[in-house]
Design a protein around this motif. Structure first.
Motif, short mmCIF file in Angstrom:
data_model
loop_
_atom_site.label_atom_id
_atom_site.label_comp_id
_atom_site.label_asym_id
_atom_site.label_seq_id
_atom_site.Cartn_x
_atom_site.Cartn_y
_atom_site.Cartn_z
N LEU A 93 20.02 37.43 -19.43
CA LEU A 93 20.98 36.62 -19.69
C LEU A 93 20.63 35.36 -18.52
N ARG A 94 20.57 35.52 -17.56
CA ARG A 94 20.67 34.71 -16.05
C ARG A 94 18.93 34.26 -15.89
N ARG A 95 17.86 34.71 -17.06
CA ARG A 95 16.71 34.47 -16.55
C ARG A 95 16.51 33.34 -15.71
N SER A 96 17.17 31.91 -16.09
CA SER A 96 16.45 31.14 -15.02
C SER A 96 16.91 31.44 -13.88
N ALA A 97 17.76 31.48 -13.09
CA ALA A 97 18.55 32.18 -11.88
C ALA A 97 18.15 33.64 -11.22
N VAL A 98 18.12 33.95 -12.30
CA VAL A 98 17.37 35.75 -11.69
C VAL A 98 16.46 36.34 -12.71
N SER A 99 15.40 36.19 -11.41
CA SER A 99 13.97 36.84 -12.32
C SER A 99 14.05 38.36 -11.84
N ILE A 100 13.30 38.77 -12.70
CA ILE A 100 13.00 40.18 -12.39
C ILE A 100 12.64 41.02 -10.58
N MET A 101 11.97 39.93 -10.52
CA MET A 101 11.80 40.46 -9.16
C MET A 101 12.97 40.95 -8.29
N ASP A 102 13.53 39.53 -8.84
CA ASP A 102 14.90 39.45 -8.31
C ASP A 102 15.91 40.41 -8.21
N ALA A 103 16.26 41.38 -9.89
CA ALA A 103 16.62 41.38 -10.21
C ALA A 103 16.48 43.84 -9.81
N LEU A 104 14.63 43.64 -9.47
CA LEU A 104 14.61 44.59 -9.25
C LEU A 104 15.51 45.02 -7.50
N ALA A 105 15.09 44.23 -6.86
CA ALA A 105 15.24 43.96 -5.03
C ALA A 105 17.82 44.29 -5.12
N SER A 106 17.42 43.54 -5.65
CA SER A 106 19.14 43.90 -6.06
C SER A 106 19.42 45.20 -6.20
N ALA A 107 19.04 45.48 -7.32
CA ALA A 107 19.32 47.10 -8.22
C ALA A 107 19.04 47.46 -6.61
N ALA A 108 17.72 47.27 -5.81
CA ALA A 108 17.27 48.66 -4.93
C ALA A 108 18.53 48.78 -4.01
N GLY A 109 18.82 47.23 -3.43
CA GLY A 109 19.44 47.01 -2.35
C GLY A 109 21.17 47.71 -2.21
N ILE A 110 21.24 47.74 -3.87
CA ILE A 110 23.04 48.28 -4.22
C ILE A 110 22.63 49.64 -3.73
N LEU A 111 21.10 50.56 -4.06
CA LEU A 111 21.30 52.22 -3.78
C LEU A 111 21.13 52.14 -2.63
N TYR A 112 20.16 51.30 -1.88
CA TYR A 112 20.22 51.39 -0.65
C TYR A 112 21.04 51.26 0.33
N ILE A 113 22.01 50.51 -0.08
CA ILE A 113 23.41 49.82 0.42
C ILE A 113 24.80 51.18 0.43
N GLY A 114 24.55 51.13 0.00
CA GLY A 114 26.36 51.75 -1.14
C GLY A 114 26.05 52.78 -0.89
N PHE A 115 25.09 53.73 -1.57
CA PHE A 115 24.57 55.50 -1.05
C PHE A 115 25.19 55.61 -0.35
N PRO A 116 24.93 55.85 1.27
CA PRO A 116 25.12 55.56 2.36
C PRO A 116 26.24 55.66 2.67
N PHE A 117 26.94 54.14 2.78
CA PHE A 117 28.38 54.12 3.23
C PHE A 117 28.94 55.39 2.57
N ALA A 118 28.49 55.43 1.17
CA ALA A 118 29.60 56.27 0.52
C ALA A 118 29.11 57.67 1.13
N TYR A 119 28.32 57.30 1.15
CA TYR A 119 28.01 59.23 1.37
C TYR A 119 28.81 59.47 2.63
N MET A 120 29.25 59.17 3.68
CA MET A 120 29.80 58.88 4.90
C MET A 120 31.48 58.85 4.69
#
Length: 276
Positions: A93-120
């Protein structure tokens, strides 16, 4: 160096208040730190011209945190699924601003950061009815395990630094982190194993299991540090931020915790030390 020491003392004092208070105060602090780490993650990758999904990431991490705060594992899975799907949709939907690599890096970051603080947050709420008696008073089980998580992770970094400074001769990962040495890593393994075993004695927890936890904790703390180093080297930055005087950013300070928090949570869950 003086600024670093003063900031460290203030930070430890503040952490002690937050950990001991627990409840909504601890959970709120965890959410704030997660959001700050996410902002730094986005900024670091922006140095390479990547446009990560800032707002979606904040919302996704918030949803993961809320599921952890409510102790709802089904909600946790739903929050992760929704977050990843929305991020990937943005690449369409925002392909001019968010490439597929941007989306993949974003998804990885949400899990990488979100999960540990939830586990805490979930770890802090574990077995609140179980009190552990110590020479300085009683601690509920979750509070004790948070202390073990943080002291164990800090010990790993401390033992690695001093052993490496005194005895370091062989580089551990020179292309990623030139200052880390094999000797420092070995010192971290031995020192952290001993430190967490000692904490087991202090909290009257099974010492053998605590020693095993300490050994694995040192391994993952080192990996967590190296993972952030890879990201910063990729982006060409020294620190993830400057919010903590003398220490860099929140991501810099919690890079190892992002790996050790899930470890301690699942160690408690599957080894069952709360019942001993």
């Amino acid at each position: 160096m003086l600024t670093r020491i003063i900031t460290g003392i203030v930070g430890i004092a503040l952490a002690a208040v937050i950990i001991q208070t627990g409840g909504a105060f601890f959970a709120g602090a965890a959410l704030l730190l997660a959001w700050l780490a996410w902002l730094e993650y986005v900024r670091v990758f922006a140095e390479r011209g990547m446009g990560l999904t800032l707002v979606t990431g904040l919302l996704g991490i918030g949803l993961i945190w809320y599921a952890g705060w409510q102790q709802q594992t089904d909600w946790l899975l739903a929050a992760v699924t929704l977050s990843v799907c929305v991020v990937l949709m943005e690449s369409v939907l925002r392909r001019s601003a968010v490439s597929i690599m941007d989306a993949l890096a974003s998804a990885a970051g949400i899990l990488y950061i979100g999960f540990p603080f939830a586990y805490m947050v979930m770890l802090r709420q574990t077995a609140p009815e179980t009190l552990l008696m110590t020479p300085v008073g009683s601690f509920d089980f979750g509070c004790a395990m948070i202390w073990i998580l943080f002291i164990g992770t800090w010990s790993s970094d401390t033992f690695a630094y001093f052993t490496g400074s005194a005895l370091g001769r062989h580089k551990l990962c020179p292309s990623i982190s030139p200052n880390k040495t094999v000797e420092g890593f070995l010192g971290s393994l031995v020192g952290t194993t001993a430190a967490v075993a000692a904490l087991g004695m202090f909290f009257d927890l099974p010492v053998r299991e605590m020693a095993v936890l300490g050994f694995i904790l040192a391994l993952l703390a080192t990996i967590g540090d190296l993972v952030e180093s890879v990201a910063k080297r990729y982006a060409g930055v020294k620190d993830s931020g400057n919010i903590i005087p003398g220490h860099g950013g929140v991501w810099d300070r919690f890079d190892s915790i992002l790996f050790t928090a899930p470890l301690v949570y699942y160690f408690v869950k599957f080894v069952g030390i709360v019942l001993k």
